[in-house]
Design a protein around this motif. Sequence first.
Motif, PDB file in Angstrom:
ATOM      1  N   ARG A  20      21.744   1.092 115.857  1.00 40.98           N
ATOM      2  CA  ARG A  20      21.546   0.829 114.432  1.00 40.98           C
ATOM      3  C   ARG A  20      22.515  -0.243 113.946  1.00 40.98           C
ATOM      4  O   ARG A  20      22.140  -1.137 113.173  1.00 40.98           O
ATOM      5  N   THR A  74      23.010   1.386 105.764  1.00 37.00           N
ATOM      6  CA  THR A  74      22.844   2.153 107.005  1.00 37.00           C
ATOM      7  C   THR A  74      21.858   3.305 106.884  1.00 37.00           C
ATOM      8  O   THR A  74      21.314   3.745 107.890  1.00 37.00           O
ATOM      9  N   THR A 123      18.416   5.445 106.253  1.00 35.68           N
ATOM     10  CA  THR A 123      17.069   5.085 106.688  1.00 35.68           C
ATOM     11  C   THR A 123      15.967   5.563 105.750  1.00 35.68           C
ATOM     12  O   THR A 123      14.855   5.042 105.813  1.00 35.68           O
TER      13      THR A 123
END
Length: 645
Positions: free
Chosen positions: A487, A558, A560
């Motif tokens: 990620r 960060t 989702t």
Amino acid sequence: MSKRDALAEAGKTAVLQNIHGLMEFLRKFPPFNQMENAHLAFLVEHCQLRFYAQGESILKPDGGPVQHFYIVKQGRVVGERPHSARRGTETTFEIATGECFPLAALLGERATRTEHLAGEDTFCLLLGKDAFVRLFALSAPFRDFALRGVSSLLDQVNQQVKLNAAADLGAQYSLDTPLRELAMQQPVTCPPHTPLRAAVQRMHEAHVGSIVVVDAAQRPLGIFTLRDLRRVIGEASAGLEQPLAEVMTQRPFHLPPEASAFDAAMAMTERHIAHVCLVENERLTGVVSERDLFALQRVDLVHLARTIRHAGRIETLAALRNDILRLVDNMLAHGASSTQITRLITQLNDHTVCRTIELCLEEMGDPGIPFTWLCFGSEGRREQTLYTDQDNGILFDAASPAEAALLRGRLLPLAERINQALAQCGFALCPGQVMAGNPELCLSRDEWARRFAALVSEATPEHLLGSTIYFDLRAVWGPEDGCEQLREQILADVAGNPAFQRQMATNALRQRPPVGRFREFLVTRRNGDAAGTLDLKVQGLTPFVDGARLLALAHGVTVTGTLERLAELVRRGVIDAQDGAAYEEAYHFIQQTRLRQHQLQARRQQPYSNRLDPDDLNHLDRRILRESFRQAQRLQSSLALRYQL
């Protein structure tokens, strides 16, 4: 008498001659359907009726502060503004029969910011500003609507759902009940040096399943439960005189007292705990147990999660899907939000996936290779509904390409078995083969890193499509560090590649919301079952999902989840706060409409489908759905401006 005064007088006369008919007309539409008769009569008696020919300007930004409240009696009004990236204008909204405008400008005592034009020959009821102010003071439903617009309409929808549920099921609980209303007023506590025997005696006397260990300032240091007691007794070295500090669970999970019952239930399912401490200003104020939630909800979410995690056979997991359906059905019926529902479904799906992996490992034998089960798409965003297929992969560590190939060969049979077992449990096999049993999605950490880097550096149509799936990733089972590194790499690669961002923006504009300039909804005209329908997921939710993903990746966000991304983008100033709130409400309503449709399909034992015939909706739902699609259009327009498309 001037022409303007003559028109106003004629419009007033037309209204006074048909007060009863106009009141009956207005009662078909919110908020007028909730107003008292006297207040509605006051509105009608102070209105005038005005005709506007197609294309005629009703309000302009240079027209000064707005002097009237307008209700569309017949016809259609459109909002037009210059398009800053292209020549000409763009339609920003449409206002249909029974709807009103321009509340924000009227309340703000300012001019409208958008020109309002008659989209066709149109009649409007005009209420003067002074009468509007008077009605605003008299009528609470009217005042609420004027202040909150679509938000108050959503409340009407949710309230009606709850009333229907109360009539059908007789339930008196709310998932939004604050925990402070459920918690014990005086939680059972003790200092850390308390002997185990004394602590257990206090629990027994108080008829509770836990005792919280606190310091002199009532700060929670740990918690000891009946589950801990069973563990301690099972240890040969256990002694009943040892201090509780030596056997307690340290740093107990806690929530603030204003958190909801749903927050506590989700925490219990995620963390496999049966008690949640309530802490305010670092002081313990209460404890909520699993039993408290059951007494409130009569929805055994925590018990269902525990049953899934301990299922002994795949067939048992498959049978438990019906219990999940029942739970979702109850929560939907009792007004749970779409976010609560999708979080719940995703959490229970996670438990099902984890238990499926464990059962397959028992069946086939552990290959001896540590691996992480990744999920993508809606599961990666924690936005799953009852209608879902598999989007998953496997990540493992390998020192070289040769070792990666060897380990992949040992993992693929297990991955294929897991995919098939999940299909037995109701997770449809992915038609595009986005599954761990596909050798292209059973990769080492280095192979995943190279694949994701290629998606950004080589922006082919196939790679752009891949980014909409794989860039919403999450670890469901196994070590999480490899997923987190991937990620971080994605965020760095996308943030540093404006060209790829622009291509993602172009891709995000492909699915246009189904609202046209001259019709309420644009529905498919093809033959078959889909004729006359629109797709709630592809045409309604996808614009928000794609837009939020693009802006989040471009700005290093960060999280989702779509709504989490929008909230963080608002916090960082990337999206205006009012726009963010409007996007959130629109996304909520489309998702809620989709969930209610799935609920109805499940009851009728029909296949799940995201396609909806808008003619099946009542007037209020149609109105809010259309406005929700308009918000999706606005988000897409902002992306087009931002990336000069």
